[in-house]
Design an enzyme around this catalytic site. Structure first.
Site, short mmCIF file in Angstrom:
data_model
loop_
_atom_site.label_atom_id
_atom_site.label_comp_id
_atom_site.label_asym_id
_atom_site.label_seq_id
_atom_site.Cartn_x
_atom_site.Cartn_y
_atom_site.Cartn_z
N ARG A 184 -16.40 0.53 -0.93
CA ARG A 184 -16.36 0.22 -2.23
C ARG A 184 -14.76 -0.32 -2.58
NH1 ARG A 184 -13.02 3.28 -5.29
NH2 ARG A 184 -12.30 4.90 -4.26
N LEU A 189 -5.23 -6.78 -1.18
CA LEU A 189 -3.89 -6.67 -0.50
C LEU A 189 -2.83 -6.15 -1.77
CD1 LEU A 189 -3.86 -9.87 1.67
CD2 LEU A 189 -3.96 -7.43 2.57
N ASP A 218 -8.16 -1.60 1.02
CA ASP A 218 -6.63 -1.89 1.50
C ASP A 218 -6.66 -2.39 2.75
OD1 ASP A 218 -4.14 -2.00 2.25
OD2 ASP A 218 -3.43 -0.14 1.80
N ALA A 267 0.01 3.08 -1.35
CA ALA A 267 -0.29 3.11 -2.61
C ALA A 267 -1.10 4.57 -2.97
CB ALA A 267 -1.11 2.03 -3.42
N GLU A 270 -8.97 12.06 12.64
CA GLU A 270 -9.54 11.80 11.05
C GLU A 270 -10.71 11.94 11.38
OE1 GLU A 270 -8.83 9.52 7.22
OE2 GLU A 270 -9.37 8.11 9.25
N TRP A 294 -3.06 11.81 5.54
CA TRP A 294 -3.64 12.28 4.09
C TRP A 294 -2.48 12.99 3.13
CZ3 TRP A 294 -7.79 11.41 1.39
CH2 TRP A 294 -8.93 10.82 1.97
N CYS A 329 -13.64 5.63 -0.24
CA CYS A 329 -13.70 4.31 -0.22
C CYS A 329 -14.68 3.80 0.71
CB CYS A 329 -12.39 3.96 0.29
SG CYS A 329 -10.74 4.27 -0.93
N TYR A 370 -14.87 13.13 1.71
CA TYR A 370 -15.57 12.54 2.98
C TYR A 370 -16.50 13.93 3.60
CZ TYR A 370 -13.12 8.50 2.19
OH TYR A 370 -12.64 7.15 1.73
#
Length: 322
Positions: free
Chosen positions: A224, A266, A227, A321, A79, A101, A204, A143
């Site tokens: 920011r 979490l 998980d 999620a 990645e 992804w 993130c 990204y």
């Protein structure tokens, strides 16, 4: 007053160092026991705390690769290399067997078409059908696009603007580390406000800042949203790898990785994973070696990375999620 412990040669004993991974376990325990329970964007719900920090020494090949569960570091490495290409389509990742992804474009496809296609079938079509991949496999300017091709615009006359040359932040940072090591502007930023609504998921792990002290290069990663159960183990390895590559390219030894979290959470449906991991104890000291020094940071290959001494406890799985 208790006396200090001494060895047979009368020198004081040092207390054993606490395994670095306890930072992660302690963070997970604190969130699960003290976090504010809240409804999040996904509708699943989280327990969350705000403003956190972890620190890891990267000297001598050390790498923050969790031992209390298996982290699929090969996928994280692929990645990171994918980010450095600036690509935004998941096809090349899927061709390497990396599926991390797939959830976001799959959800978009199902919503748009009403076709409740299985994930494996969706991924197969992305790999085998270039037109299908072009239509449904792109994530938007996430990204890597921001890292190596941040968009610019220039006047075209009569109040109009046209696209200008993209900014390669990664190349600029490597060059600035070489030429101006004392700068406080060694930053790679992914949070492009103008393009957030075009991204499958806004970044993130959004800001990387590098710092040189002596002959060591360290990195602060600000995230920011995090998980902790599923994302953070990947993020820590990826950031450590990026720091190691950057240090090698700039001519420095690796220093520290400092991870900082904003909304650190979490998910409520990860309870079984969390309880299982909290019952485990860290053990072992994996090492990461980079076996080749390519001409630029964009020329690394997966085969250049070697992890040794990694004997994690069993895998722990939970749903992502979306």
């Amino acid at each position: 007053m208790a006396s200090a412990a001494f060895t047979s040669d009368s020198s004081p004993q040092r207390p054993p160092e606490r395994h670095w991974e306890w930072q992660y376990i302690d963070l997970m325990r604190r969130i699960w026991s003290e976090g504010d329970e809240r409804i999040d964007r996904t509708g699943i719900g989280t327990r969350s705390i705000f403003g956190t920090q972890l620190r890891f020494d990267l000297a001598e090949g050390r790498v923050p690769l969790l031992t209390t569960k298996r982290v699929y570091w090969k996928a994280a490495a692929r990645e990171m290399l994918w980010f450095l290409t600036g690509e935004t389509n998941i096809r090349s990742l899927l061709q390497q067997g990396v599926t991390i992804w797939s959830d976001w474009p799959l959800a978009k496809y199902r919503k748009a078409t009403g076709d409740e296609i299985a994930q494996a079938e969706f991924e197969r079509r992305i790999v085998e059908d270039e037109a299908f991949a072009a239509a449904w496999g792109d994530l938007g300017p996430v990204y890597g696009k921001q890292w190596v091709d941040w968009p610019t615009y220039e006047p075209a006359g009569e109040g109009l603007y046209r696209s200008g040359p993209g900014i390669n932040q990664v190349a600029q940072v490597v060059e600035s580390l070489r030429s101006n090591p004392g700068s406080r502007r060694h930053i790679i930023e992914g949070w492009n406000v103008a393009e957030l609504d075009r991204m499958a998921l806004p970044p993130c792990h959004k800001t990387y800042q590098f710092h040189i002290a002596g002959d060591r290069l360290s990195c602060v990663l600000y995230q920011r949203s995090c998980d902790v159960a599923l994302g953070l183990p990947f993020n820590l390895f990826g950031a450590a790898l990026l720091t190691r590559m950057t240090a090698q390219q700039a001519g420095y030894e690796p220093g520290e990785l400092v991870w900082m979290g904003g909304d650190t959470h979490l998910y409520l449906n990860h309870g079984e994973l969390i309880e299982a991991q909290l019952a485990r104890e860290p053990a072992g000291e994996p090492r990461l070696a980079i076996v080749r020094n390519p001409p630029t940071i964009f020329d690394y290959r997966f085969e250049d990375f070697e992890v040794t001494g990694y004997a994690p406890q069993g895998a722990l799985k939970a749903p992502v999620a979306v």
